[in-house]
Design an enzyme around this catalytic site. Structure first.
Site, PDB file in Angstrom:
ATOM      1  CG  PHE A  33      -1.872   1.230   1.079  1.00  0.00           C
ATOM      2  CD1 PHE A  33      -2.869   1.275   0.110  1.00  0.00           C
ATOM      3  CD2 PHE A  33      -1.667   2.341   1.868  1.00  0.00           C
ATOM      4  CE1 PHE A  33      -3.647   2.419  -0.057  1.00  0.00           C
ATOM      5  CE2 PHE A  33      -2.447   3.487   1.708  1.00  0.00           C
ATOM      6  CZ  PHE A  33      -3.445   3.528   0.745  1.00  0.00           C
TER       7      PHE A  33
ATOM      8  CG  ASP B  38      -2.706  -2.055   6.570  1.00  0.00           C
ATOM      9  OD1 ASP B  38      -3.706  -1.737   7.238  1.00  0.00           O
ATOM     10  OD2 ASP B  38      -2.274  -1.376   5.610  1.00  0.00           O
TER      11      ASP B  38
ATOM     12  CE  LYS C 118      -8.518   3.553   4.554  1.00  0.00           C
ATOM     13  NZ  LYS C 118      -7.494   4.527   4.958  1.00  0.00           N
TER      14      LYS C 118
END
Ligand code: F0G
Length: 456
Positions: free
Chosen positions: A123, A214, A257
């Site tokens: 990412f 993550d 998120k």
């Protein structure tokens, strides 16, 4: 199957503005054909990101009022810490202003110059922090993860033999940790199976290497395990999460998120020594270890969001809404990354615009064309986002050249999804009229945010 509806009702609305074609054309030109640079007031349906764009619940809005804004020892911090410990199962938590704040702390504490950090696809901010601290990122995702059209239930899985090869070649002492994203954003929001998480952890434990997740979209990952992996159909999301996290030593988290808030994040771990160092370092970059760059009310909202997100009905609806959009596009023959992932539908821009070479930036051009057609904002995830090789300075050439249609949580209805589908289907019918772009301004780091383009 009987149809289901949103597991919530709407209490407050935000009216949308709709620009006409000429206004959109002007907005796009002003933004240098970069959807990041378009003003939100010029956007009809904003699918740029699912990050920080969540609609909070009435409970969360209510909780803002009881946020404890004390500089030290805030009650809201204790609520957040308790939620992370309960739902994620880690021993220690350090709050940060968002995910990259946690990535910064973790990378600084664990990485030495010349290290290697294996991960299941990169990412952008995660890799940037690893590289900034002297590490080389090594991709260990299964090959299927790079094949946009291939159907596989767990395309985010780690290729165990690739991981073992890196460990043997570099030597375990050169690998500060293995970074496992659940789900894998840039592979299309693709999940990692429980078996794979277990296998990665077992291998790393043998070599004494830490596994750091993550965890940004971990609840979506848990849903896919419940849906697709044998033996989990009747397991509650909460229990799946617990088991997932048991195969790791810590995580970085973007609360924007899956913690259902507009800002926030944390670093969590089981190692007390790392925690003590983290508590020192967080003061330099984020703030006291009892607020980490967040206000008390932010932490209060995030604590509640963590519980709300682990609800089976919430997450089933969330993933199904993304799929509802994706399946309309698949039915119309539009090339999308398959299977549809947890947070977004990814258009395969190379297949969509086969007349453009990768250097003509098909994904950037398609994102611009979608905005012009309908005011729907999406994001390039391809050649521009992949940046340049840190050693040679050459452009990275990612296999995947994608446009991401990212669905915010609890924000849009399925009618909005229909509008998006209609626009993309209409564009596909006249795709040969969409031309390429060239970059006219290239920022040195994370260039996709501020780059400018013009039509070729
Ligand atoms: N990890 C993943 C997988 C992410 O998707 C993001 C952010 C981060 C880490 C960084 O977290 O933004 O809170 O600092 N992704 C956003 C996106 C920006 O649009 O995909 P952050």
């Amino acid at each position: 199957r009987r149809r289901t509806a949103e597991p919530y009702k709407i209490k407050s609305v935000e009216p949308l503005k709709m620009l006409n074609y000429n206004e959109r054309k002007e907005a796009l030109e002003n933004a240098g054909y970069n959807t990041f640079l378009i003003n939100s007031r010029e956007v009809y349906i904003d699918l740029l990101t699912d990050s920080g764009t969540t609609a909070m619940s009435d409970q969360q809005w209510g909780a803002l009022m009881v946020g404890d804004e004390a500089y030290a020892g805030s009650e809201s911090w204790h609520h957040l810490e308790k939620a992370v410990k309960e739902i994620y199962g880690y021993k220690y938590v350090i709050p940060t202003h968002q995910g990259r704040g946690a990535e910064n702390l973790l990378s600084q504490m664990k990485i030495k110059e010349g290290d290697f950090v294996p991960g299941n696809m990169y990412f952008t901010t995660t890799r940037a922090h690893q590289e900034l601290n002297g590490a080389t990122f090594v991709d260990i995702i299964i090959d299927e993860g790079h094949d946009s059209l291939l159907d596989h239930p767990f395309k985010g899985n780690v290729d165990i033999s690739k991981l073992e090869k890196v460990i043997k070649e570099a030597g375990p002492e050169k690998i500060p940790y293995v970074c496992i994203a659940v789900t894998v954003n840039l592979a299309g929001g693709q999940p990692v199976s429980m078996k794979n998480l277990r296998d990665v952890y077992a291998l790393c434990s043998r070599y004494g290497i830490d596994v750091m997740y993550d965890a940004t979209r971990c609840v979506e990952n848990a849903f896919f395990i419940q849906e697709r992996e044998e033996g989990y159909a009747d397991t509650a999301i909460k229990d799946i999460l617990k088991e997932m996290f048991s195969y790791s030593d810590g995580c970085t988290m973007s609360g924007k998120k899956d913690c259902l808030v507009n800002i926030g994040g944390f670093l969590a771990m089981n190692d007390e020594e790392l925690y003590i160092r983290g508590r020192e370092l967080v003061v330099l970059y984020e703030g006291m270890p009892s607020y980490g760059g967040l206000s008390g009310r932010d932490m209060e909202a995030m604590a509640l969001g963590i519980y709300e997100s682990a609800d089976d009905n919430y997450i089933a609806h969330r993933v199904h809404q993304v799929r509802y959009l994706g399946e309309q596009l698949i039915d119309a023959g539009i090339p999308v990354v398959k299977p549809i992932g947890g947070h977004a539908v990814f258009l395969d821009a190379r297949e969509f615009l086969p007349h453009l070479k990768q250097e003509q930036l098909p994904a950037q051009a398609l994102a611009a064309a979608i905005y012009l057609d309908s005011g729907v904002r999406s994001m390039e995830r391809g050649y521009v986002s992949a940046g340049r090789n840190k050693v040679t300075g050459e452009n990275n050439k990612p296999k995947l050249e994608l446009v991401r249609l990212t669905i915010p949580r609890r924000v849009y209805t399925n009618n909005h999804m229909d509008v998006v589908a209609d626009s993309i289907i209409a564009l596909y019918e006249k795709r040969d009229q969409i031309g390429g772009l060239e970059m006219t301004y290239e920022p040195p780091t994370l260039r996709f945010f501020n780059a400018r383009f013009k039509p070729l």
